[in-house]
Structure formats: structure tokens, C-alpha cells
Design an enzyme around this catalytic site. Structure first.
Site, PDB file in Angstrom:
ATOM      1  N   ARG A 101     -29.118 -47.102 -26.388  1.00  0.00           N
ATOM      2  CA  ARG A 101     -28.662 -45.757 -26.745  1.00  0.00           C
ATOM      3  C   ARG A 101     -28.299 -45.002 -25.464  1.00  0.00           C
ATOM      4  NH1 ARG A 101     -32.143 -40.627 -27.988  1.00  0.00           N
ATOM      5  NH2 ARG A 101     -30.449 -39.162 -28.320  1.00  0.00           N
ATOM      6  N   ASN A 333     -36.751 -38.878 -32.902  1.00  0.00           N
ATOM      7  CA  ASN A 333     -37.444 -38.855 -31.610  1.00  0.00           C
ATOM      8  C   ASN A 333     -38.857 -38.372 -31.854  1.00  0.00           C
ATOM      9  OD1 ASN A 333     -35.027 -39.522 -30.461  1.00  0.00           O
ATOM     10  ND2 ASN A 333     -34.844 -37.688 -29.184  1.00  0.00           N
ATOM     11  N   GLU A 402     -36.173 -42.383 -29.808  1.00  0.00           N
ATOM     12  CA  GLU A 402     -36.926 -42.146 -28.569  1.00  0.00           C
ATOM     13  C   GLU A 402     -38.407 -42.176 -28.881  1.00  0.00           C
ATOM     14  OE1 GLU A 402     -36.131 -38.686 -26.120  1.00  0.00           O
ATOM     15  OE2 GLU A 402     -33.994 -38.782 -26.586  1.00  0.00           O
TER      16      GLU A 402
HETATM   17  C1  NOJ Z   1     -36.376 -35.828 -25.467  1.00  0.00           C
HETATM   18  C2  NOJ Z   1     -35.024 -35.776 -24.870  1.00  0.00           C
HETATM   19  O1  NOJ Z   1     -34.039 -36.196 -25.770  1.00  0.00           O
HETATM   20  C3  NOJ Z   1     -34.900 -36.505 -23.561  1.00  0.00           C
HETATM   21  O2  NOJ Z   1     -33.746 -36.053 -22.944  1.00  0.00           O
HETATM   22  C4  NOJ Z   1     -36.145 -36.275 -22.727  1.00  0.00           C
HETATM   23  O3  NOJ Z   1     -36.019 -36.802 -21.442  1.00  0.00           O
HETATM   24  C5  NOJ Z   1     -37.318 -36.903 -23.436  1.00  0.00           C
HETATM   25  N1  NOJ Z   1     -37.463 -36.312 -24.741  1.00  0.00           N
HETATM   26  C6  NOJ Z   1     -38.641 -36.768 -22.707  1.00  0.00           C
HETATM   27  O4  NOJ Z   1     -38.982 -35.436 -22.620  1.00  0.00           O
END
Ligand code: NOJ
Length: 527
Positions: A101, A333, A402
Site C-alpha cells: 500500500r 487502520n 495499517e
Molecule cells: C496512521 C496514518 O495513516 C499514518 O500516516 C501514520 O504514520 C500511522 N497511523 C502511525 O501513526
């Protein structure tokens, strides 16, 4: 006879005790489950003013307000992936992932934000990355927008002007036109809550605006409409020819009531309504629209504050219908969970007006949960969240886009290893219990620019030496563990690789004396 039966029963229970244990340790991912890692353009690319790129609002913050970043750093170079993307893809190969991704920097494609000028060097760069991924058998999942808005559009109102819905749709069309022949998995926008809360509510992310009770809501509203616009454009103009899928990424925490009092239980439901359902409900529910509880609560609070309209601007029925079903899959996420409670200590605690005041709870993360930076490990939260989504939203297709843990620099990242194993175990359990989870992406492939935390928090399975002009990448223990999980499809808690032994230098150090001894032996034999 009796004795024999008892013996058989005894041995059977013994065998089943063992096999339960084995099952527990060898619980495996389904054969078609997909694995990947995630990154985002501003956090890794660097080359902030190369290749015809325009300024993003983060480039602007880095220059105009560097004090907004904890270590005063910026992402002008970051991991230098603009130049080192082949090494990144080599690492993906090393890990053995199915998917990667990445995100596209809007100002690299449209330097001024609008499609009247499309930057050929930007197109060439992402073509090269996509082609290299495909040549290595890795499927790209492409996020169109991961927070790096062209500064030109930010100056025209950014996410709090309604025009952004058109701007985003036009940008999405350019992406489908140029990359849609090869990209079949699109994610329109990343984390509406976090982007709107920190960017427009709390002012700690670009564009550093501080309007937690008004602009926060306007931003979320426009993001939902922009997602729908990009989805419909794909449906109407590209889907038949390109045959891909379009989803979006929503971040969610799991929430638990601190006690079983009515107030705490209602507080947990309210927190979930604002954090999870606020963005899920308009897209994934049958009725559409914001959750009723959020609509009512903000309307009531607004009236009490003497306003003659709700700070949460209502959608027209036409818009509600337009947004319903505008995601082929959910990108989830997830990092942490929270306890919440509601008692008199909430009164006067938050700014008025603000979303925190509207939700009206206090949050709490117990010190017993392993933590680093702002991440607290509570793996059952992911299981519960996946079950909640299954039950509330008709079991949508989910990719966990994520999940990860920060650490200090260093190759032995046992905290991350434990976190990943426990959370992946929750995924296996949720899948076994019917959740429609198709894939998992670890955040992140490598250390990168962690927004307002600069480089003080490292999320990488690969360590990146930010002081080295070559931005050397080195696998941490977590990279080796992840690789083994991907290979075996099993989470084996006893696997304990040594990241130093995997280093080329270590190999030289290990084998050189052996080779020397062999040569000496050979020499002695021949003499
Ligand atoms: C969410 C975000 O999408 C990403 O950019 C960030 O680095 C991570 N979480 C960790 O905080």
C-alpha cells in the site's frame, strides 16, 4: 475391559489436550489471506521540490511553522524513496508480501491541484513504481490522498470548502486515466477522523487549524462526499474497462466502558458513534447518513450554545443516497483501544464547542497495556472491532490497511514483535469467527516521517538511518518474524531470529574465520 476403556479415554483426552495446544500455536491464516505493508508519499518520498512537484500543505508547514514538528525535522528527504524506490521493492520481495500500500502525492501529479496541468514527471515516477511492483509480483494498493494536499488548494479553503469535492473527483479521474490499467485496488482517502481532528480541530497537523467544534465536522463531511464522488466517477467512467475496486481507509479505536454503570456504557456507545460510525454509517449502513445519535447530540449542543443551526451541517437526502455504498471494501487502520467513563469530571474539561465536549467522556489507557509513544497494545480490541463491523455493517470485505507499533531505534524490536503477533492472532480468530477480513498490511515497511512527531517515533520493520545520506535500510527482528509468518502462515511465538546475524557484515564476521581455518588446513595438508 473397563480398564482398557479408561486407558483409551485417558489417552484420547491426552491427545486432545496436546492437539488443542498445537492448534492454538499453529492457528493459521487461510490460504487466500493476503499480506502487505503500508507507507505514504509524504512520509517516505522526499524530493519535495524535484521532478516538477508542487508544494503540499505539509511542505508549507515544514517551512513556515517548523516548531509544529517535535524534532524540528521535515520530510524534504525522508526515506528518499523518490530515488530509492527500487530498494523499497527489494525489501518487499525479501519479506515475501503479496501487496504494497503506497500513496500518490497529489501535488506531484497536479502541482497546483487542478487537472489543467498534469506533471509528466510525476506520472513517470508512479508508472515506474507500479511497473516495478508488478514485475516483482506485488499488487499495488494505491491511496489517492494521504494528507499531502496541494498548498494551492489549501489556500483556497482545503477540506473545509465544498469545492474540494469537485477538486478531488477531478484528481481521482486523472489517476484512473493514467494508472487504472494496472492499479486495481484504490483507496480514496486516508483516515478522515485523524486528518480532520488533528488538521482542522487541534491544529497539530497541516493545515494547523484549530476549530474542533466546526471545521472538524465540515472536513469530515467533505471527505465523505469526496469519497463518493471518486467512487461514482470510477463506476461511471472506468469500472467497465478497468474492473478494479475502490475503497477508503477509516481509522478506528476499540472502546470499552471503564465500569458497567449506565453512564460509562452509554459513554462507550457515544464514543464509538463519533469515532467509528460517523464515517462508517454514511457509506456502509443500509439507511446511510451520519448516525442519528451524533446528529441529535451535536444539534442539541449547538442549540444550547445559542447557535441557530447545528455545527454538524445536515446532508440533503440526495447526498445521503449518493454516499450510500460508495466503497467496495473497507480499509481499516487500527492501532489502540481506550476505556471511557462519564462522570462529573467531564464538565468543563473540554473546549466549547468541540467534538470532545460533544462526545462528553473521559478516555483512559491503563499503564498495564504495553505502550510506546501514543500506541497502547490491547490486541482483543482488534478482534472485538472486527466482530462489531461484521455485526453492524453486514460483514463488509475488510483489508486491515495499517496496524503497527512504534519503537526506539535499534534492531531488536521485541515490543513490536509481540504487538504484531498478538494483533495478527486476533485477526486469525476473527476470521475463524466469520469476519470477512481478506488481508493485513503492517505499518510500516520502514521508519519514516511520523507527522508532528518527526522522526522521534519509528514504525518501521526496516530501520532507516536518517543520518546516512544513502538512507540505508536494515531489517529489524520484526521484519524477520513477519517474513516467517508470511512464509508459514502461522504465528509461531517461539521463533526468535537474531537480526544481527542476518546482516551482511555479520555474515562476513562469522564466515571469515571459518574460511581462513579451511585455507590453513588445506595448506597444511598440501605441504
Ligand atoms: C496512521 C496514518 O495513516 C499514518 O500516516 C501514520 O504514520 C500511522 N497511523 C502511525 O501513526
Amino acid at each position: 475391559m473397563e480398564v482398557k476403556k479408561i486407558l483409551i479415554l485417558f489417552s484420547l483426552s491426552f491427545i486432545s489436550a496436546i492437539s488443542n495446544e498445537i492448534d492454538e500455536n499453529l492457528k493459521s491464516f487461510p490460504a487466500d489471506f493476503e499480506f502487505g505493508t503500508s507507507t505514504a508519499s509524504y512520509q517516505i518520498e522526499g524530493a519535495w521540490n524535484e521532478g516538477g512537484k508542487g508544494w503540499s500543505m505539509w511542505d508549507y508547514v515544514a517551512r513556515a511553522r517548523p516548531e509544529a514538528i517535535r524534532d524540528g525535522s521535515n520530510a524534504d528527504i525522508a526515506c528518499n524513496s523518490y530515488h530509492l524506490y527500487k530498494r523499497d521493492i527489494e525489501m518487499l520481495k525479501e519479506l515475501g508480501v503479496d501487496n504494497y500500500r503506497l500513496s500518490i502525492a497529489w501535488p506531484r501529479i497536479l502541482p497546483y491541484g487542478r487537472p489543467d496541468y498534469v506533471n509528466p514527471e510525476g506520472i513517470a515516477y508512479y508508472n515506474a513504481v507500479i511497473d516495478e511492483l508488478l514485475a516483482n509480483g506485488i499488487t499495488p494498493f494505491v491511496t489517492m490522498y494521504h494528507w499531502d494536499l496541494p498548498q494551492n488548494l489549501n489556500e483556497q479553503g482545503g477540506w473545509i470548502t465544498d469545492e474540494i469535492v469537485d477538486w478531488f473527483g477531478d484528481y481521482a479521474r486523472v489517476l484512473y486515466q493514467h494508472f487504472g490499467d494496472r492499479v486495481k485496488n484504490w483507496l480514496t482517502l486516508n483516515e478522515p477522523y485523524v486528518h480532520c481532528f488533528f488538521g482542522y480541530g487541534r491544529g497539530s497537523h497541516a493545515p494547523l487549524r484549530t476549530s474542533p467544534g466546526v471545521e472538524f465536522y465540515e472536513c469530515g463531511r467533505n471527505i465523505l462526499l469526496a469519497n463518493a464522488r471518486a467512487y461514482h466517477i470510477y463506476d461511471e467512467e472506468f469500472r467497465a474497462a478497468q474492473g478494479g475496486k475502490v475503497g477508503l481507509v477509516i481509522s478506528m479505536e476499540w472502546v470499552l466502558p471503564l465500569t458497567d454503570s449506565d453512564d460509562d456504557v452509554q459513554g462507550a456507545l457515544d464514543y464509538a458513534a463519533y469515532h467509528i460510525d460517523h464515517y462508517m454509517h454514511p457509506i456502509f449502513s443500509e439507511e446511510g447518513n451520519f448516525p442519528q445519535i451524533v446528529i441529535d447530540r451535536v444539534a442539541e449542543a449547538s442549540a444550547n450554545q445559542g447557535l441557530n443551526a447545528s455545527r454538524l451541517r445536515p446532508f440533503a437526502q440526495e447526498q445521503i443516497d449518493y454516499m450510500k455504498g460508495t466503497a467496495d471494501f473497507l480499509g481499516l487502520n487500527h492501532y489502540s483501544s481506550k476505556y471511557v467513563y462519564r462522570n462529573s469530571s467531564v464538565e468543563g474539561r473540554y473546549d466549547v464547542p468541540s467534538v470532545e465536549d460533544d462526545i462528553h467522556v473521559v478516555t483512559y489507557q491503563p499503564p498495564s497495556w504495553p505502550s510506546h509513544g501514543f500506541i497502547y497494545e490491547y490486541a482483543p480490541g482488534l478482534y472485538n472491532l472486527l466482530m462489531y463491523l461484521k455485526d453492524q455493517y453486514n460483514n463488509p470485505v475488510v483489508y486491515i490497511t495499517e496496524n503497527g507499533f512504534s519503537s526506539d531505534t535499534g534492531l531488536v524490536d521485541d515490543g513490536r514483535v509481540q504487538y504484531m503477533r498478538n494483533y495478527m492472532r486476533s485477526v486469525v480468530d476473527a476470521v475463524a469467527d466469520g469476519a470477512n477480513v481478506k488481508g493485513y498490511f503492517a505499518w510500516s515497511l520502514m521508519d519514516n516521517f511520523e507527522w508532528s512527531f518527526g522522526y522521534t517515533l519509528r514504525f518501521g520493520m526496516y530501520q532507516v538511518d536518517m543520518d546516512d545520506p544513502d538512507r540505508t535500510r536494515t531489517p529489524r527482528k520484526s521484519a524477520l518474524v513477519y517474513k516467517e509468518i508470511l512464509r508459514s502462515r502461522v504465528i509461531d511465538y517461539s521463533y526468535d531470529p537474531d537480526p544481527y546475524a542476518a546482516l551482511p557484515d555479520a555474515a562476513v564476521a562469522y564466515y571469515a574465520p571459518v574460511m581462513l581455518n579451511l585455507i590453513v588446513l588445506l595448506f597444511n595438508l598440501l605441504m
